[in-house]
Design an enzyme around this catalytic site. Structure first.
Site, PDB file in Angstrom:
ATOM      1  N   PHE A 174       7.577   2.485  -1.621  1.00 34.98           N
ATOM      2  CA  PHE A 174       8.697   2.764  -0.714  1.00 34.98           C
ATOM      3  C   PHE A 174       9.320   4.155  -0.889  1.00 34.98           C
ATOM      4  O   PHE A 174      10.053   4.607  -0.014  1.00 34.98           O
ATOM      5  CB  PHE A 174       9.795   1.686  -0.836  1.00 34.98           C
ATOM      6  CG  PHE A 174       9.325   0.309  -0.486  1.00 34.98           C
ATOM      7  CD1 PHE A 174       9.104  -0.047   0.834  1.00 34.98           C
ATOM      8  CD2 PHE A 174       9.064  -0.630  -1.476  1.00 34.98           C
ATOM      9  CE1 PHE A 174       8.647  -1.322   1.178  1.00 34.98           C
ATOM     10  CE2 PHE A 174       8.601  -1.895  -1.155  1.00 34.98           C
ATOM     11  CZ  PHE A 174       8.400  -2.248   0.164  1.00 34.98           C
ATOM     12  N   TYR A 178       2.250   4.827   1.474  1.00 39.46           N
ATOM     13  CA  TYR A 178       2.389   5.333   2.834  1.00 39.46           C
ATOM     14  C   TYR A 178       1.113   6.088   3.231  1.00 39.46           C
ATOM     15  O   TYR A 178       0.624   6.928   2.468  1.00 39.46           O
ATOM     16  CB  TYR A 178       3.571   6.290   2.930  1.00 39.46           C
ATOM     17  CG  TYR A 178       4.929   5.651   2.768  1.00 39.46           C
ATOM     18  CD1 TYR A 178       5.374   4.661   3.640  1.00 39.46           C
ATOM     19  CD2 TYR A 178       5.789   6.076   1.757  1.00 39.46           C
ATOM     20  CE1 TYR A 178       6.637   4.099   3.501  1.00 39.46           C
ATOM     21  CE2 TYR A 178       7.057   5.517   1.604  1.00 39.46           C
ATOM     22  CZ  TYR A 178       7.473   4.525   2.481  1.00 39.46           C
ATOM     23  OH  TYR A 178       8.724   3.977   2.341  1.00 39.46           O
ATOM     24  N   HIS A 186      10.217  -8.460   4.928  1.00 44.08           N
ATOM     25  CA  HIS A 186       9.943  -7.056   4.620  1.00 44.08           C
ATOM     26  C   HIS A 186      10.944  -6.151   5.339  1.00 44.08           C
ATOM     27  O   HIS A 186      11.433  -6.495   6.429  1.00 44.08           O
ATOM     28  CB  HIS A 186       8.518  -6.722   5.075  1.00 44.08           C
ATOM     29  CG  HIS A 186       7.965  -5.474   4.498  1.00 44.08           C
ATOM     30  ND1 HIS A 186       8.191  -4.239   5.071  1.00 44.08           N
ATOM     31  CD2 HIS A 186       7.199  -5.256   3.408  1.00 44.08           C
ATOM     32  CE1 HIS A 186       7.568  -3.324   4.353  1.00 44.08           C
ATOM     33  NE2 HIS A 186       6.966  -3.900   3.341  1.00 44.08           N
ATOM     34  N   ASP A 205       0.844  -1.188   0.000  1.00 46.24           N
ATOM     35  CA  ASP A 205       0.000   0.000   0.000  1.00 46.24           C
ATOM     36  C   ASP A 205       0.882   1.241   0.000  1.00 46.24           C
ATOM     37  O   ASP A 205       2.034   1.189   0.453  1.00 46.24           O
ATOM     38  CB  ASP A 205      -0.856   0.079   1.275  1.00 46.24           C
ATOM     39  CG  ASP A 205      -1.634  -1.173   1.550  1.00 46.24           C
ATOM     40  OD1 ASP A 205      -2.681  -1.355   0.920  1.00 46.24           O
ATOM     41  OD2 ASP A 205      -1.187  -1.964   2.400  1.00 46.24           O
TER      42      ASP A 205
END
Length: 232
Positions: free
Chosen positions: A82, A71, A193, A69
């Site tokens: 990212f 931020y 992650h 998703d």
């Protein structure tokens, strides 16, 4: 052009062809986002950035970094998984961990900013599985219609038959490995992650950047210069 029409056009010509069959899903998403905005929800990122990944050349994509998703912090999401706007401080912790691993892996000093556009210019597609989110509410737009669109995008990339290295961080991303690892022209790199909760459980030390470049060379493609500052 309204916020809603910006969710459709303009797409890069290759992506326009690749996603031509997704018009019904785009319409579903557009209607849902319109409803949410009219109800007062702050949808992130800004409308003109939602489909940013589909405005870089489809045929030039050689590395995929798959996120989940955007931020949920206002001002952070810029349409690339990212990445953040170059003025954002402090950097999100996941991105900081990515930079830590990049320095450990390739000796590239940590960047003071989180704008990853330099990677995109070299054919790195930073795509989230879900392309919008409600401010302050992670995962709030899962299931509204983005997943079929982004899955079609991944299938189209694999279907080109040209080099594609996919970097899948975390369990959600790894679920897409069977779709992406489908022939001699593909390679998939997986690890935990980079989030603070899991980075020390195998993300640190996973060397995704050097692995990606090795895979690109093996597939006959040029490696990526992972520096964000060419002078670094």
């Amino acid at each position: 052009m309204t916020s809603e029409t910006e969710l459709i056009a303009p797409l890069e010509a290759g992506w326009q062809r690749a996603l031509a069959g997704q018009s019904a899903h785009f319409e579903t998403v557009r209607e849902e986002l319109t409803r949410r905005r009219e109800a007062g929800e702050q949808v992130l990122p800004a409308p003109e950035l939602v489909l940013r990944g589909f405005r870089q050349p489809f045929d030039a994509v050689k590395v995929l970094i798959l996120g989940q998703d955007p931020y949920p912090t206002p001002g952070h999401a810029i349409g690339m998984s990212f990445a953040v706007d170059p003025e954002v401080r402090p950097l999100p912790r996941s991105l900081g961990n990515i930079f830590t691993e990049l320095e450990s892996d390739l000796g590239i000093p940590r960047s003071p900013h989180g704008d990853l556009t330099a990677w995109a210019r070299q054919g790195v597609l930073m795509l989230n599985r879900v392309l919008t989110v409600s401010a302050g509410a992670p995962a709030s737009h899962r299931g509204i219609g983005w997943e079929p669109i982004t899955e079609a995008a991944l299938e189209a990339l694999v279907g080109r038959g040209t080099a594609l290295v996919s970097i899948l961080w975390g369990a959600d991303a790894r679920k897409l490995a069977p779709l992406l690892d489908r022939g001699a022209h593909t390679a998939v790199i997986t690890s935990p992650h980079p989030s603070p909760l899991s980075a020390r459980r195998g993300f640190f030390g996973s060397q995704p950047f050097s692995q990606a470049n090795e895979a690109l060379r093996r597939l006959g493609a040029e490696p990526v210069d992972w520096r964000l500052d060419p002078a670094a």
